[in-house]
Design a protein around this motif. Structure first.
Motif, PDB file in Angstrom:
ATOM      1  N   ILE A 284      18.698  -1.745   1.160  1.00 51.38           N
ATOM      2  CA  ILE A 284      17.480  -0.954   1.276  1.00 51.38           C
ATOM      3  C   ILE A 284      16.402  -1.802   1.935  1.00 51.38           C
ATOM      4  O   ILE A 284      16.121  -2.926   1.512  1.00 51.38           O
ATOM      5  N   LYS A 285      15.793  -1.269   2.987  1.00 52.98           N
ATOM      6  CA  LYS A 285      14.754  -2.028   3.675  1.00 52.98           C
ATOM      7  C   LYS A 285      13.431  -1.860   2.940  1.00 52.98           C
ATOM      8  O   LYS A 285      13.241  -0.923   2.186  1.00 52.98           O
ATOM      9  N   LYS A 286      12.518  -2.773   3.210  1.00 49.04           N
ATOM     10  CA  LYS A 286      11.246  -2.706   2.481  1.00 49.04           C
ATOM     11  C   LYS A 286      10.327  -1.626   3.075  1.00 49.04           C
ATOM     12  O   LYS A 286      10.543  -1.160   4.201  1.00 49.04           O
ATOM     13  N   VAL A 287       9.308  -1.258   2.278  1.00 47.46           N
ATOM     14  CA  VAL A 287       8.312  -0.312   2.780  1.00 47.46           C
ATOM     15  C   VAL A 287       7.578  -0.996   3.925  1.00 47.46           C
ATOM     16  O   VAL A 287       7.192  -2.153   3.818  1.00 47.46           O
ATOM     17  N   VAL A 288       7.423  -0.273   5.031  1.00 48.25           N
ATOM     18  CA  VAL A 288       6.757  -0.872   6.182  1.00 48.25           C
ATOM     19  C   VAL A 288       5.326  -1.224   5.799  1.00 48.25           C
ATOM     20  O   VAL A 288       4.641  -0.443   5.157  1.00 48.25           O
ATOM     21  N   ASN A 289       4.915  -2.433   6.146  1.00 44.15           N
ATOM     22  CA  ASN A 289       3.591  -2.877   5.730  1.00 44.15           C
ATOM     23  C   ASN A 289       2.733  -3.225   6.935  1.00 44.15           C
ATOM     24  O   ASN A 289       2.780  -4.329   7.456  1.00 44.15           O
TER      25      ASN A 289
ATOM     26  N   ASP B 254      -0.268  -3.758   7.002  1.00 49.44           N
ATOM     27  CA  ASP B 254      -1.236  -4.793   6.622  1.00 49.44           C
ATOM     28  C   ASP B 254      -0.720  -6.170   6.979  1.00 49.44           C
ATOM     29  O   ASP B 254      -1.417  -7.001   7.533  1.00 49.44           O
ATOM     30  N   GLY B 255       0.556  -6.409   6.616  1.00 47.88           N
ATOM     31  CA  GLY B 255       1.153  -7.726   6.738  1.00 47.88           C
ATOM     32  C   GLY B 255       1.130  -8.255   8.150  1.00 47.88           C
ATOM     33  O   GLY B 255       1.001  -9.443   8.387  1.00 47.88           O
ATOM     34  N   TYR B 256       1.254  -7.358   9.131  1.00 47.07           N
ATOM     35  CA  TYR B 256       1.328  -7.807  10.521  1.00 47.07           C
ATOM     36  C   TYR B 256       0.019  -7.613  11.266  1.00 47.07           C
ATOM     37  O   TYR B 256      -0.032  -7.738  12.481  1.00 47.07           O
ATOM     38  N   ASP B 257      -1.051  -7.262  10.521  1.00 50.07           N
ATOM     39  CA  ASP B 257      -2.354  -7.029  11.153  1.00 50.07           C
ATOM     40  C   ASP B 257      -2.245  -6.059  12.316  1.00 50.07           C
ATOM     41  O   ASP B 257      -2.783  -6.291  13.401  1.00 50.07           O
ATOM     42  N   TYR B 258      -1.507  -5.004  12.118  1.00 46.45           N
ATOM     43  CA  TYR B 258      -1.287  -4.024  13.179  1.00 46.45           C
ATOM     44  C   TYR B 258      -2.399  -2.985  13.122  1.00 46.45           C
ATOM     45  O   TYR B 258      -2.600  -2.331  12.107  1.00 46.45           O
ATOM     46  N   ASP B 259      -3.173  -2.855  14.204  1.00 45.48           N
ATOM     47  CA  ASP B 259      -4.273  -1.882  14.210  1.00 45.48           C
ATOM     48  C   ASP B 259      -3.791  -0.584  14.858  1.00 45.48           C
ATOM     49  O   ASP B 259      -3.716  -0.473  16.084  1.00 45.48           O
ATOM     50  N   TYR B 260      -3.483   0.405  14.010  1.00 43.20           N
ATOM     51  CA  TYR B 260      -2.891   1.650  14.506  1.00 43.20           C
ATOM     52  C   TYR B 260      -3.884   2.481  15.320  1.00 43.20           C
ATOM     53  O   TYR B 260      -3.468   3.292  16.155  1.00 43.20           O
TER      54      TYR B 260
ATOM     55  N   ARG C 100     -10.251  20.040  -1.008  1.00 49.48           N
ATOM     56  CA  ARG C 100     -10.189  18.600  -1.301  1.00 49.48           C
ATOM     57  C   ARG C 100      -8.929  18.032  -0.640  1.00 49.48           C
ATOM     58  O   ARG C 100      -7.828  18.516  -0.910  1.00 49.48           O
ATOM     59  N   CYS C 101      -9.130  17.020   0.196  1.00 45.07           N
ATOM     60  CA  CYS C 101      -7.992  16.495   0.964  1.00 45.07           C
ATOM     61  C   CYS C 101      -7.793  15.008   0.670  1.00 45.07           C
ATOM     62  O   CYS C 101      -8.764  14.269   0.507  1.00 45.07           O
ATOM     63  N   ILE C 102      -6.509  14.620   0.633  1.00 51.79           N
ATOM     64  CA  ILE C 102      -6.189  13.211   0.391  1.00 51.79           C
ATOM     65  C   ILE C 102      -5.392  12.654   1.565  1.00 51.79           C
ATOM     66  O   ILE C 102      -4.419  13.280   2.006  1.00 51.79           O
ATOM     67  N   VAL C 103      -5.838  11.510   2.069  1.00 47.73           N
ATOM     68  CA  VAL C 103      -5.035  10.752   3.025  1.00 47.73           C
ATOM     69  C   VAL C 103      -4.399   9.627   2.221  1.00 47.73           C
ATOM     70  O   VAL C 103      -5.101   8.782   1.665  1.00 47.73           O
ATOM     71  N   LEU C 104      -3.077   9.655   2.118  1.00 53.62           N
ATOM     72  CA  LEU C 104      -2.346   8.628   1.357  1.00 53.62           C
ATOM     73  C   LEU C 104      -1.633   7.717   2.342  1.00 53.62           C
ATOM     74  O   LEU C 104      -0.969   8.191   3.261  1.00 53.62           O
ATOM     75  N   ASP C 105      -1.792   6.403   2.161  1.00 57.84           N
ATOM     76  CA  ASP C 105      -1.108   5.471   3.058  1.00 57.84           C
ATOM     77  C   ASP C 105      -0.863   4.154   2.341  1.00 57.84           C
ATOM     78  O   ASP C 105      -1.605   3.769   1.437  1.00 57.84           O
ATOM     79  N   TYR C 106       0.192   3.445   2.768  1.00 59.95           N
ATOM     80  CA  TYR C 106       0.524   2.160   2.145  1.00 59.95           C
ATOM     81  C   TYR C 106      -0.376   1.040   2.676  1.00 59.95           C
ATOM     82  O   TYR C 106      -0.487  -0.011   2.054  1.00 59.95           O
ATOM     83  N   SER C 107      -0.991   1.282   3.829  1.00 55.05           N
ATOM     84  CA  SER C 107      -1.797   0.226   4.443  1.00 55.05           C
ATOM     85  C   SER C 107      -3.245   0.288   3.950  1.00 55.05           C
ATOM     86  O   SER C 107      -4.083   1.008   4.488  1.00 55.05           O
TER      87      SER C 107
END
Ligand SMILES: C[S@@+](CC[C@H](N)C(=O)[O-])C[C@H]1O[C@@H](n2cnc3c(N)ncnc32)[C@H](O)[C@@H]1O
Ligand SMILES: [Zn+2]
Length: 308
Positions: free
Chosen positions: A2-7, A9-15, A65-72
């Motif tokens: 199982i691969k890890k959750v893409v992060n 944050d870890g790579y300082d990637y500015d989407y 009411r709206c939610i933006v959910l993200d791992y970053s």
């Protein structure tokens, strides 16, 4: 494995930078979402893997009411004030799509765009999704189409048989979207594979739309975003069911019979522990699970419910 959750944050990637020169693709996706969400309204809406809220303008005026959910968490922190200015009814929450911190039947609608390629355990995710959505709620799922025209031509030239199977195709990941050295998933899907998995999870497909017919650098250079958007609109209308484009959107409805009537007014009412789904005891910027006693923090107005 199982691969890890893409992060991101870890790579300082500015989407946000990724979208700077992709006006045509952004317009193409807005066309689909505006069509699928036309006349929709309701109380709670969730944008799963919503990053900096690029798509908030498609739902925030329709749902209370709206939610933006993200791992970053970094992306959320950087962009919350920008989205809040335009849409005060949008809340950002850091969490994992596999383990979301909400009560059953919380949401009247939701979407996921450009994220399923990172979701390796699709059935686990869809079961978690149906838990938090209400019966009959609308859910829009976008996925990267494994059998798009360019991929078919490429496969033919290389005599590559991978496209013949329904299994997801792992794309090379070097330096793309917060991943490195193939350590996270980057999957393209066969439409039939997605259809079957949705059926298994009681998610009923109601409508379908191919998107980004002209995602070809040369077209973008010669024709420009405005003309391509016009052509895209025509092609979306003419060929909604086509497997030619690289991206496919499904408008679905959640079908479940264990429905309990719910009507939640505030964020605290829908939040639970993402690990064990028990109630939380709230302090000012802290929440503790009544059952497993895990502690969660609210930092810069963003709850951090990330667990693996
Ligand atoms: C390519 S971006 C798409 C963002 C947004 N949906 C859009 O279309 O503009 C993918 C996003 O999915 C998020 N993501 C990936 N896996 C996730 C997971 N398991 N839980 C929550 N977010 C996740 C990443 O942090 C990233 O922000
Ligand atoms: Zn707990």
């Amino acid at each position: 494995m199982i691969k890890k959750v893409v992060n991101y944050d870890g790579y300082d990637y500015d989407y946000t930078k990724y979208w700077k020169d992709r006006e045509y693709e952004n317009n193409a996706e807005h066309l689909v979402l505006d069509k699928f969400l036309k006349d929709k309204h309701g109380s709670w809406f969730i944008d799963i893997g919503g990053s900096y809220g690029r798509l908030a303008d498609t739902y925030a005026n329709k749902f209370d009411r709206c939610i933006v959910l993200d791992y970053s968490l970094k992306t959320l922190k950087k962009n919350l004030h920008i989205v809040k200015e335009k849409f005060p009814n949008v809340t950002f929450i850091a969490a994992n799509a596999y383990k979301m911190p909400f009560r059953p039947n919380s949401f009247d609608g939701g979407l996921m765009v450009r994220v399923l390629h990172h979701i390796e355990r699709q059935e686990e995710y869809f079961n978690e999704l149906t838990r938090i959505l209400k019966d009959d709620s609308i859910y829009i799922q976008e996925f990267a189409n494994k059998i798009h025209l360019k991929a078919r031509i490429r496969a033919l030239l290389k005599r590559d048989k991978a496209l013949l199977s329904k299994e997801p195709l792992q794309q090379p990941t070097i330096n793309m979207e917060g991943s490195r050295d193939g350590d996270v998933s980057f999957l393209n899907y066969h439409p039939q594979y997605i259809k079957e998995i949705l059926e298994t999870c009681n998610i009923e497909v109601k409508d379908r739309q191919g998107c980004s017919f002209f995602r070809i650098p040369l077209f973008k250079k010669i024709l420009g975003a405005n003309l391509l958007t016009l052509l895209e609109e025509i092609f979306q209308k003419l060929l909604p069911n086509s497997n030619i484009p690289p991206s496919i959107f499904l408008k679905t409805e959640i079908d479940k019979d264990d429905e309990e009537e719910t009507s939640y007014e505030t964020l605290q009412q829908i939040l639970v522990c993402p690990m064990c789904k028990s109630s939380l005891a709230f302090g000012e910027n802290k929440a503790i699970c009544d059952n497993c006693h895990k502690e969660y923090i609210k930092d810069d107005n963003i709850w951090d419910f990330r667990v693996e």
